[in-house]
Design a protein around this motif. Sequence first.
Motif, PDB file in Angstrom:
ATOM      1  N   ASP A  24       0.832  -1.211   0.000  1.00 22.38           N
ATOM      2  CA  ASP A  24       0.000   0.000   0.000  1.00 22.38           C
ATOM      3  C   ASP A  24       0.863   1.255   0.000  1.00 22.38           C
ATOM      4  O   ASP A  24       0.540   2.250  -0.660  1.00 22.38           O
ATOM      5  CB  ASP A  24      -0.918   0.002   1.219  1.00 22.38           C
ATOM      6  N   LYS A  31       2.493   1.624  -3.465  1.00 23.12           N
ATOM      7  CA  LYS A  31       1.495   2.042  -4.448  1.00 23.12           C
ATOM      8  C   LYS A  31       1.218   3.541  -4.338  1.00 23.12           C
ATOM      9  O   LYS A  31       1.089   4.245  -5.345  1.00 23.12           O
ATOM     10  CB  LYS A  31       0.207   1.248  -4.240  1.00 23.12           C
ATOM     11  N   ASP A  45       4.112   5.418  -5.733  1.00 23.57           N
ATOM     12  CA  ASP A  45       4.070   5.370  -7.201  1.00 23.57           C
ATOM     13  C   ASP A  45       3.260   6.527  -7.768  1.00 23.57           C
ATOM     14  O   ASP A  45       3.567   7.057  -8.850  1.00 23.57           O
ATOM     15  CB  ASP A  45       3.450   4.044  -7.670  1.00 23.57           C
TER      16      ASP A  45
END
Length: 243
Positions: A57, A60, A63
């Motif tokens: 998480d 992500k 990102d």
Amino acid sequence: MLSASEKHNQNNVRRSPAESVEEYGRLVADLPGGTRVRLNLATSFDCPFDGPVPEADVLKLLDALIPLRPGVEVALCDTTGRVTPDRVRRCSERSIRRYGNGTGWAFHGHDTYGLGVANVLAAYDAGVRVFDSSFAGLGGCPFAPGATGNVATEDVVWTFNNGSRDGRGSRVAPRGLDEGCGDPGLSPAGVCETRSKASAVFKRWRGDRWRRRSMRRSGYPRRHHTRRLARQTAYVDRHSSMR
């Protein structure tokens, strides 16, 4: 600042992490070139409402965030103070490997379970070189029940200045830190030393009291807490000599 966990972000800034990412993008788009930016990612390891936060998480979310403003300083934050050094090192290493080029890294920790300095050393060993701290371990988080103050500045400075000793009594500095950590700014605060120690004792007692209360309210399993402390002790034993 935004949180990796949904519930903490909603409690803290009244929006979802995805909405915070969009707002962050709008903010940095309007900044002049060369403006220094610090991005604090709260609950990077643990959420006071949902428990441990998966590394996937966190990655992500990074990102989505890092491409919006390359070259920022990113702080992975242990908002609750419940993370163990092995997780700090693993998440820091993965983040640095993934986004290392041009990105600065920091670690923000709380000392809820007395592992603030151990977590700093774990982050340092992973490649982090900026650490948040506070005098006498003051601080806290209004939306993280049971969390105590930040890791104490004087504890961090003392640790980096003293390191460990080899068999001949010579100082062994942490890897890559040959000159220690200067503390000229702490000298004027020496008159507060006694109060600082008293504050630290009170902080431990207060933190333990509220930890127990929050654990009872949340149904936090006692056996899980015992296993966590056993892992923490084992990690500190293995890393008692600063390499």
